[in-house]
Design an enzyme around this catalytic site. Sequence first.
Site, PDB file in Angstrom:
ATOM      1  N   ASN A 270       0.869  -1.180   0.000  1.00 14.11           N
ATOM      2  CA  ASN A 270       0.000   0.000   0.000  1.00 14.11           C
ATOM      3  C   ASN A 270       0.907   1.231   0.000  1.00 14.11           C
ATOM      4  O   ASN A 270       1.527   1.544   1.008  1.00 14.11           O
ATOM      5  CB  ASN A 270      -0.885  -0.038   1.265  1.00 14.11           C
ATOM      6  CG  ASN A 270      -1.722   1.217   1.416  1.00 14.11           C
ATOM      7  OD1 ASN A 270      -1.768   2.070   0.522  1.00 14.11           O
ATOM      8  ND2 ASN A 270      -2.389   1.350   2.557  1.00 14.11           N
ATOM      9  N   TRP A 271       0.988   1.893  -1.150  1.00 15.51           N
ATOM     10  CA  TRP A 271       1.926   3.018  -1.289  1.00 15.51           C
ATOM     11  C   TRP A 271       1.396   4.297  -0.649  1.00 15.51           C
ATOM     12  O   TRP A 271       2.079   5.300  -0.614  1.00 15.51           O
ATOM     13  CB  TRP A 271       2.257   3.248  -2.758  1.00 15.51           C
ATOM     14  CG  TRP A 271       2.993   2.093  -3.405  1.00 15.51           C
ATOM     15  CD1 TRP A 271       3.400   0.927  -2.793  1.00 15.51           C
ATOM     16  CD2 TRP A 271       3.410   1.972  -4.774  1.00 15.51           C
ATOM     17  NE1 TRP A 271       4.046   0.112  -3.687  1.00 15.51           N
ATOM     18  CE2 TRP A 271       4.075   0.721  -4.913  1.00 15.51           C
ATOM     19  CE3 TRP A 271       3.305   2.800  -5.896  1.00 15.51           C
ATOM     20  CZ2 TRP A 271       4.616   0.294  -6.133  1.00 15.51           C
ATOM     21  CZ3 TRP A 271       3.844   2.364  -7.115  1.00 15.51           C
ATOM     22  CH2 TRP A 271       4.491   1.130  -7.219  1.00 15.51           C
ATOM     23  N   LYS A 272       0.164   4.271  -0.197  1.00 16.90           N
ATOM     24  CA  LYS A 272      -0.469   5.442   0.445  1.00 16.90           C
ATOM     25  C   LYS A 272      -0.242   6.694  -0.412  1.00 16.90           C
ATOM     26  O   LYS A 272      -0.225   6.598  -1.633  1.00 16.90           O
ATOM     27  CB  LYS A 272       0.058   5.583   1.870  1.00 16.90           C
ATOM     28  CG  LYS A 272      -0.115   4.289   2.672  1.00 16.90           C
ATOM     29  CD  LYS A 272       0.101   4.438   4.143  1.00 16.90           C
ATOM     30  CE  LYS A 272      -0.133   3.101   4.840  1.00 16.90           C
ATOM     31  NZ  LYS A 272       0.039   3.157   6.282  1.00 16.90           N
TER      32      LYS A 272
ATOM     33  N   HIS B 270      -9.438   1.013   5.209  1.00 19.13           N
ATOM     34  CA  HIS B 270      -8.142   1.185   5.878  1.00 19.13           C
ATOM     35  C   HIS B 270      -8.308   2.107   7.089  1.00 19.13           C
ATOM     36  O   HIS B 270      -9.117   3.042   7.051  1.00 19.13           O
ATOM     37  CB  HIS B 270      -7.126   1.772   4.893  1.00 19.13           C
ATOM     38  CG  HIS B 270      -5.729   1.727   5.419  1.00 19.13           C
ATOM     39  ND1 HIS B 270      -5.252   2.654   6.311  1.00 19.13           N
ATOM     40  CD2 HIS B 270      -4.720   0.838   5.210  1.00 19.13           C
ATOM     41  CE1 HIS B 270      -3.996   2.350   6.624  1.00 19.13           C
ATOM     42  NE2 HIS B 270      -3.653   1.251   5.972  1.00 19.13           N
TER      43      HIS B 270
ATOM     44  N   GLU C  52      -6.657   4.477   8.135  1.00 21.60           N
ATOM     45  CA  GLU C  52      -6.461   5.910   7.860  1.00 21.60           C
ATOM     46  C   GLU C  52      -7.712   6.522   7.237  1.00 21.60           C
ATOM     47  O   GLU C  52      -8.009   7.693   7.455  1.00 21.60           O
ATOM     48  CB  GLU C  52      -5.216   6.097   6.972  1.00 21.60           C
ATOM     49  CG  GLU C  52      -3.947   5.852   7.771  1.00 21.60           C
ATOM     50  CD  GLU C  52      -2.781   5.283   6.977  1.00 21.60           C
ATOM     51  OE1 GLU C  52      -2.813   5.335   5.736  1.00 21.60           O
ATOM     52  OE2 GLU C  52      -1.837   4.776   7.611  1.00 21.60           O
TER      53      GLU C  52
ATOM     54  N   GLU D 151      -5.003  -5.130  10.626  1.00 19.66           N
ATOM     55  CA  GLU D 151      -3.977  -4.104  10.824  1.00 19.66           C
ATOM     56  C   GLU D 151      -4.240  -3.387  12.147  1.00 19.66           C
ATOM     57  O   GLU D 151      -5.045  -2.444  12.190  1.00 19.66           O
ATOM     58  CB  GLU D 151      -4.022  -3.084   9.686  1.00 19.66           C
ATOM     59  CG  GLU D 151      -3.718  -3.656   8.328  1.00 19.66           C
ATOM     60  CD  GLU D 151      -3.169  -2.588   7.380  1.00 19.66           C
ATOM     61  OE1 GLU D 151      -2.047  -2.759   6.913  1.00 19.66           O
ATOM     62  OE2 GLU D 151      -3.849  -1.579   7.143  1.00 19.66           O
TER      63      GLU D 151
ATOM     64  N   GLY E  11       2.848   2.123  10.894  1.00 18.63           N
ATOM     65  CA  GLY E  11       3.802   3.232  10.765  1.00 18.63           C
ATOM     66  C   GLY E  11       4.527   3.576  12.053  1.00 18.63           C
ATOM     67  O   GLY E  11       5.145   4.640  12.153  1.00 18.63           O
TER      68      GLY E  11
ATOM     69  N   SER F 187       3.803  -2.233  10.361  1.00 20.22           N
ATOM     70  CA  SER F 187       5.257  -2.266  10.596  1.00 20.22           C
ATOM     71  C   SER F 187       5.915  -3.575  10.160  1.00 20.22           C
ATOM     72  O   SER F 187       6.868  -4.039  10.785  1.00 20.22           O
ATOM     73  CB  SER F 187       5.572  -1.971  12.070  1.00 20.22           C
ATOM     74  OG  SER F 187       5.200  -0.645  12.380  1.00 20.22           O
TER      75      SER F 187
ATOM     76  N   GLY G 106       3.034  -1.161   4.284  1.00 21.04           N
ATOM     77  CA  GLY G 106       3.062   0.272   3.981  1.00 21.04           C
ATOM     78  C   GLY G 106       4.492   0.710   3.683  1.00 21.04           C
ATOM     79  O   GLY G 106       5.002   0.526   2.578  1.00 21.04           O
ATOM     80  N   GLY G 107       5.155   1.264   4.687  1.00 16.55           N
ATOM     81  CA  GLY G 107       6.496   1.851   4.522  1.00 16.55           C
ATOM     82  C   GLY G 107       7.481   0.967   3.774  1.00 16.55           C
ATOM     83  O   GLY G 107       8.174   1.432   2.858  1.00 16.55           O
TER      84      GLY G 107
HETATM   85  P1  13P Z   1       3.262   0.266   7.690  1.00 13.81           P
HETATM   86  O1  13P Z   1       3.774  -1.020   7.059  1.00 13.81           O
HETATM   87  O2  13P Z   1       3.995   1.474   7.226  1.00 13.81           O
HETATM   88  O3  13P Z   1       3.181   0.141   9.172  1.00 13.81           O
HETATM   89  O4  13P Z   1       1.759   0.468   7.168  1.00 13.81           O
HETATM   90  C1  13P Z   1       0.877  -0.593   7.217  1.00 13.81           C
HETATM   91  C2  13P Z   1      -0.338  -0.230   6.472  1.00 13.81           C
HETATM   92  O5  13P Z   1      -1.094   0.641   6.879  1.00 13.81           O
HETATM   93  C3  13P Z   1      -0.618  -0.949   5.211  1.00 13.81           C
HETATM   94  O6  13P Z   1      -1.907  -0.706   4.767  1.00 13.81           O
END
Ligand code: 13P
Length: 252
Positions: A9-11, A95, A97, A165, A171, A211, A232-233
């Site tokens: 997920n590149w956000k 998600h 967020e 999640e 994050g 993470s 994510g990251g």
């Molecule tokens: P991180 O891997 O950066 O913690 O993010 C997870 C995430 O929200 C994937 O959708």
Amino acid sequence: MREWIVAGNWKMHNNVAESIALAKAIREGLTAIKNGEVVIAPTFTALFSVGEIIKGSRISLAAQDMHYEDKGAFTGEISPAMLKDVGCIYVIIGHSERRKYFHEQDNDVNLKVKKALMIGLKPIVCVGETDEERVKGVTQSVVGRQLKEGLSGVEKIDNVVIAYEPVWAIGTGKVATPEQAQEVHFFIRGILKNLYGGSTADDIRVLYGGSVTKDNIGDLIAMKDIDGALVGGASLKVDSFLGIIKVISSKQ
Ligand code: 13P
């Protein structure tokens, strides 16, 4: 046997040129991997270009969200058909967020899941508790509610992927322990069994997100009910993303 998935997920990262470069590098790096499923979710503006780059490869395109209406006066929104039009196979829905910053409720998630399935997109439905909820001991009631309401009225879930999640792990570098994650994944599978029966629930992929790195994924994927990762990251750098995929692929 459930086939693993690693989804990136590149956000809100990467412009079009950066997205193309990353997608190309992932495609090239994947030639040695022969099992599993890899999904990438760029921003809306890069979906089309990335879709062209991964055409004919084993990588599937995903969007990070969508609206549940087909079309109309919804300024700023993207319809499910528009996502299909640019080659999306998957769509991330609910998600944390989206829930936190854009006030999405379980009912919105439910409308989106139903519409995605109706139009032939595979929803990756996100659930997870906050730090406060975990401390209060209400993780299962929160995740159970998100799951049941998110899937309300969904009769066939073969094309649904669930992502657990924990919000406190996203994050933060504070990954759930394999045991903490497995406990919730087992709980999720139990709910799916109640709703859809054992053999259907046994085929549904439940991903862990929060993470994830190539250094911690090995212990997580060793857990019985963890079928992959939503990253994510670590999905923003080719080495760390491919590293996660290689660890999972070598363990299956
Ligand atoms: P991180 O891997 O950066 O913690 O993010 C997870 C995430 O929200 C994937 O959708």
